[in-house]
Every structure is written in C-alpha cells, then in structure tokens.
Motif scaffolding. Structure first.
Motif, PDB file in Angstrom:
ATOM      1  N   ASP A  99       0.820  -1.216   0.000  1.00 26.57           N
ATOM      2  CA  ASP A  99       0.000   0.000   0.000  1.00 26.57           C
ATOM      3  C   ASP A  99       0.853   1.264   0.000  1.00 26.57           C
ATOM      4  O   ASP A  99       0.365   2.356   0.314  1.00 26.57           O
ATOM      5  N   GLY A 100       2.113   1.132  -0.383  1.00 24.85           N
ATOM      6  CA  GLY A 100       3.049   2.250  -0.320  1.00 24.85           C
ATOM      7  C   GLY A 100       2.581   3.552  -0.949  1.00 24.85           C
ATOM      8  O   GLY A 100       2.795   4.623  -0.375  1.00 24.85           O
ATOM      9  N   PRO A 101       1.920   3.537  -2.114  1.00 24.71           N
ATOM     10  CA  PRO A 101       1.529   4.799  -2.746  1.00 24.71           C
ATOM     11  C   PRO A 101       0.484   5.605  -1.986  1.00 24.71           C
ATOM     12  O   PRO A 101       0.339   6.804  -2.228  1.00 24.71           O
ATOM     13  N   VAL A 102      -0.263   4.964  -1.060  1.00 27.15           N
ATOM     14  CA  VAL A 102      -1.387   5.676  -0.451  1.00 27.15           C
ATOM     15  C   VAL A 102      -1.219   5.900   1.045  1.00 27.15           C
ATOM     16  O   VAL A 102      -2.115   6.467   1.683  1.00 27.15           O
ATOM     17  N   ILE A 103      -0.117   5.471   1.649  1.00 26.55           N
ATOM     18  CA  ILE A 103       0.079   5.656   3.092  1.00 26.55           C
ATOM     19  C   ILE A 103       1.185   6.670   3.355  1.00 26.55           C
ATOM     20  O   ILE A 103       2.117   6.818   2.571  1.00 26.55           O
ATOM     21  N   ARG A 104       1.054   7.382   4.475  1.00 30.27           N
ATOM     22  CA  ARG A 104       2.058   8.371   4.859  1.00 30.27           C
ATOM     23  C   ARG A 104       2.132   8.459   6.385  1.00 30.27           C
ATOM     24  O   ARG A 104       1.104   8.364   7.074  1.00 30.27           O
ATOM     25  N   PRO A 105       3.331   8.690   6.956  1.00 25.98           N
ATOM     26  CA  PRO A 105       3.443   8.960   8.393  1.00 25.98           C
ATOM     27  C   PRO A 105       2.740  10.259   8.747  1.00 25.98           C
ATOM     28  O   PRO A 105       2.765  11.227   7.967  1.00 25.98           O
ATOM     29  N   GLN A 106       2.124  10.282   9.921  1.00 28.36           N
ATOM     30  CA  GLN A 106       1.428  11.452  10.415  1.00 28.36           C
ATOM     31  C   GLN A 106       2.250  12.147  11.509  1.00 28.36           C
ATOM     32  O   GLN A 106       3.192  11.557  12.052  1.00 28.36           O
ATOM     33  N   PRO A 107       1.929  13.412  11.843  1.00 31.70           N
ATOM     34  CA  PRO A 107       2.710  14.123  12.875  1.00 31.70           C
ATOM     35  C   PRO A 107       2.781  13.394  14.212  1.00 31.70           C
ATOM     36  O   PRO A 107       3.760  13.541  14.946  1.00 31.70           O
ATOM     37  N   ASP A 108       1.762  12.575  14.525  1.00 34.60           N
ATOM     38  CA  ASP A 108       1.775  11.855  15.796  1.00 34.60           C
ATOM     39  C   ASP A 108       2.561  10.548  15.717  1.00 34.60           C
ATOM     40  O   ASP A 108       2.601   9.774  16.675  1.00 34.60           O
ATOM     41  N   GLY A 109       3.193  10.287  14.565  1.00 32.46           N
ATOM     42  CA  GLY A 109       3.975   9.078  14.399  1.00 32.46           C
ATOM     43  C   GLY A 109       3.223   7.905  13.824  1.00 32.46           C
ATOM     44  O   GLY A 109       3.828   6.904  13.449  1.00 32.46           O
ATOM     45  N   ARG A 110       1.896   7.998  13.766  1.00 31.78           N
ATOM     46  CA  ARG A 110       1.102   6.910  13.195  1.00 31.78           C
ATOM     47  C   ARG A 110       1.198   6.949  11.673  1.00 31.78           C
ATOM     48  O   ARG A 110       1.509   7.986  11.078  1.00 31.78           O
ATOM     49  N   ILE A 111       0.947   5.826  11.047  1.00 32.50           N
ATOM     50  CA  ILE A 111       0.921   5.733   9.590  1.00 32.50           C
ATOM     51  C   ILE A 111      -0.511   5.448   9.171  1.00 32.50           C
ATOM     52  O   ILE A 111      -1.173   4.574   9.727  1.00 32.50           O
ATOM     53  N   LYS A 112      -0.994   6.202   8.179  1.00 33.75           N
ATOM     54  CA  LYS A 112      -2.379   6.076   7.755  1.00 33.75           C
ATOM     55  C   LYS A 112      -2.465   6.111   6.232  1.00 33.75           C
ATOM     56  O   LYS A 112      -1.607   6.692   5.564  1.00 33.75           O
ATOM     57  N   ALA A 113      -3.517   5.493   5.716  1.00 31.74           N
ATOM     58  CA  ALA A 113      -3.851   5.647   4.304  1.00 31.74           C
ATOM     59  C   ALA A 113      -4.555   6.982   4.121  1.00 31.74           C
ATOM     60  O   ALA A 113      -5.543   7.269   4.801  1.00 31.74           O
ATOM     61  N   LEU A 114      -4.040   7.812   3.224  1.00 27.14           N
ATOM     62  CA  LEU A 114      -4.590   9.155   3.020  1.00 27.14           C
ATOM     63  C   LEU A 114      -5.655   9.207   1.938  1.00 27.14           C
ATOM     64  O   LEU A 114      -6.382  10.189   1.833  1.00 27.14           O
ATOM     65  N   ARG A 115      -5.726   8.171   1.127  1.00 28.98           N
ATOM     66  CA  ARG A 115      -6.730   8.136   0.061  1.00 28.98           C
ATOM     67  C   ARG A 115      -6.958   6.685  -0.344  1.00 28.98           C
ATOM     68  O   ARG A 115      -6.181   5.788   0.003  1.00 28.98           O
ATOM     69  N   ASN A 116      -8.025   6.457  -1.076  1.00 25.58           N
ATOM     70  CA  ASN A 116      -8.264   5.147  -1.657  1.00 25.58           C
ATOM     71  C   ASN A 116      -7.464   5.005  -2.947  1.00 25.58           C
ATOM     72  O   ASN A 116      -7.384   5.960  -3.738  1.00 25.58           O
ATOM     73  N   PRO A 117      -6.883   3.864  -3.200  1.00 28.06           N
ATOM     74  CA  PRO A 117      -6.131   3.698  -4.443  1.00 28.06           C
ATOM     75  C   PRO A 117      -7.055   3.648  -5.653  1.00 28.06           C
ATOM     76  O   PRO A 117      -8.222   3.253  -5.548  1.00 28.06           O
ATOM     77  N   GLU A 118      -6.517   4.045  -6.783  1.00 26.61           N
ATOM     78  CA  GLU A 118      -7.246   3.873  -8.042  1.00 26.61           C
ATOM     79  C   GLU A 118      -7.275   2.392  -8.408  1.00 26.61           C
ATOM     80  O   GLU A 118      -6.420   1.610  -8.002  1.00 26.61           O
ATOM     81  N   SER A 119      -8.264   1.999  -9.185  1.00 25.54           N
ATOM     82  CA  SER A 119      -8.343   0.615  -9.639  1.00 25.54           C
ATOM     83  C   SER A 119      -7.081   0.260 -10.426  1.00 25.54           C
ATOM     84  O   SER A 119      -6.695   0.975 -11.355  1.00 25.54           O
ATOM     85  N   GLY A 120      -6.439  -0.820 -10.048  1.00 23.73           N
ATOM     86  CA  GLY A 120      -5.229  -1.263 -10.732  1.00 23.73           C
ATOM     87  C   GLY A 120      -3.948  -0.597 -10.261  1.00 23.73           C
ATOM     88  O   GLY A 120      -2.859  -1.053 -10.627  1.00 23.73           O
TER      89      GLY A 120
END
Length: 285
Positions: free
Chosen positions: A13-34
């Motif tokens: 899920d590398g393209p859609v996740i990012r570290p947050q200021p609190d240190g947690r990692i979250k998905a910031l958006r839904n991936p496109e199909s494919g």
C-alpha cells in the motif's frame, strides 16, 4: 552481524500511506483501480533486481533456507499487505510464479479486501471471505501467511482457516494493548502459537529502550507461549521513530542480551531463526 537470510518486503500500500505528525501511519486516500497491482509489479521486479545486483540469493525452498550462509546472504521475497491482489486470487499465483513470493502479510495500513487492521476501526468484522480464500491458496502454493497488523478477530478466523502455521512478523506483547495499538495480548499470541507459528518481537524504542529491554520482551513472550514461538521482528526501515535494533550488525548484541536473560544456546538458535525456518519448512512442504 552474521545474518544469513532476511525477509525483504514489497510494501503493497506504499503509494497511499504516509506517516502522520503523531507518528502513526495512515492511508490518506483510496487507491485507483489497478494502481496497487501496477505498483507491486514494479516493486517486486525492483527487489529481484536488487538481489541480482547485490548478489543475494532468493530463497524458494526450505533446503535453500537451511543452506543460507552469512557470507553469501539471501532474501525471502515478501509482501507487506495483500493490497496488490485487489480481490483477484490469480494475482497471488502470478506473484509466486513470476517473482518468487514466499511470505505474504495479509494487511498493512489500510483495511483492504482481505480484512481489518489494528490501527483503524474495523469494517469487515475481521477476515473477509476473500482473505480466507487467500490463506487457503497460500497453503497450497507454499507461501507463509503473516497476520501482522490484522485485528484479533482476523487472527482468530485465520487460525481456523489455515492448515499451516501462522506468523505475526512484527509486534510485541502487552498486558492490555491500547486502542488502535500494534501490540498484542497473551491470548492473541497463543492463537498463533496453537497453529505452530511464530511471533516476531518488534523493537520500537518507545516500547523497548535498549537491547536488554528487547531481550526482556522476548523472555516475557517465551513465558507466555513457549520459546518455540518467539522470533525477531526487526521491521527495518518500517519504523517512524528510534529502534532498539536498528541495524543487522547488532545481531551479536541481541544474542548476548538473550544469554543475559538465561536463554541457552539451543533456545537462542530458535529465536534468531530456527523457529521461522521450521514454519517455512512446514509451509513449503
């Protein structure tokens, strides 16, 4: 450090996740199909190129893992998340046949088609029907099933489905894990142990401030489930903060710390690789 083999993972899920200021990692958006399927193909190929360029062996059998030597290190090609499957089971066969995938973590930092994750509110009540299908197919293909990041409900259902040992590649034992915690309690760990599996103890500095503390965490897990179910979950480059095990060159330091906790040579051998080798061999048949 004397390391002979590691699991080297493509982060699905590398393209859609990012570290947050609190240190947690979250998905910031839904991936496109494919999108995540295309990403996985590029990164699987990159991992194989890296192995070739660095003269690393790619392990595809229990015999190859047993034969791995520190002088000529090897990798087990892995995926952190089954997101690249996008609900299509044939892509698992493709990853095994084309790239040599031998270790699949079902979920990572987004609830995906396979199930729920510890760090977000559940949406599937644990493991999905597709997740169950993936586990069965992994058993058939000889792919280690890793339920790290999955909720306790996912893990319990996975244990009912699998015919092979399960792995939690990186976590740590806590008496009462907090909400959305990546840690697990003793009963969660015992579910894995009852499948014959292994739990890799995770080294974030916020949990274990030193190598001695990390060894202590391994000792507590061994007390809870038995030494046959304890391993190392280094999560190199996967942590957002300090680590008590931040380089493979520290493996001898861990061995000494485990000796200090009363582990004998045989048990240390199990923790630093023997237990995973057993699970790998049982999975590949």
């Amino acid at each position: 450090g004397g390391m002979a083999a590691i699991c080297l993972a493509m982060v699905a899920d590398g393209p859609v996740i990012r570290p947050q200021p609190d240190g947690r990692i979250k998905a910031l958006r839904n991936p496109e199909s494919g999108e995540l399927y295309a990403w996985s193909r590029r990164i699987f190929a990159r991992v194989r190129e890296l192995a070739r360029d660095q003269k690393l062996g790619i392990i595809d059998s229990a015999a190859a893992l047993r034969a791995a030597k520190a002088a000529t290190p090897s990798i087990i090609l892995s995926a952190e998340g089954g997101d690249f499957l996008e609900g299509r089971i044939e892509r698992l066969d493709e990853a095994v046949a084309q790239y040599g995938l031998r270790h699949l973590q079902l979920t990572h930092y987004r609830p995906n088609e396979l199930g729920d994750i510890q760090t977000e509110a559940p949406v599937h009540n644990g493991l999905t029907a597709f997740g169950a299908e993936v586990i069965r197919r992994c058993n058939q293909l000889g792919v280690v099933v890793d339920v790290a990041h999955g909720t306790f409900d996912l893990v319990k259902r996975a244990a009912e489905i699998t015919g092979k040992p399960l792995v939690i590649s990186h976590t740590s034992l806590a008496g009462q894990p907090g909400p959305r915690s990546r840690q697990i309690n003793a009963e969660h760990a015992r579910v894995i142990a009852r499948t014959g599996g292994v739990i890799g103890v995770w080294p974030p500095g916020a949990i274990y401030s030193s190598m001695d503390a990390l060894a202590g965490g391994m000792a507590r897990l061994a007390d809870a489930v038995g030494v046959d179910h304890v391993g190392i979950g280094t999560d190199q480059r996967g942590l957002t903060g300090p680590s008590s095990f931040d380089s493979y060159t520290q493996l001898p330091d861990l061995v000494r710390a485990l000796q200090g906790k009363g582990f004998n040579r045989t048990d240390i051998g199990k923790i630093i690789g023997g237990n995973y080798l057993r699970v790998f061999a049982q999975t590949l048949g």
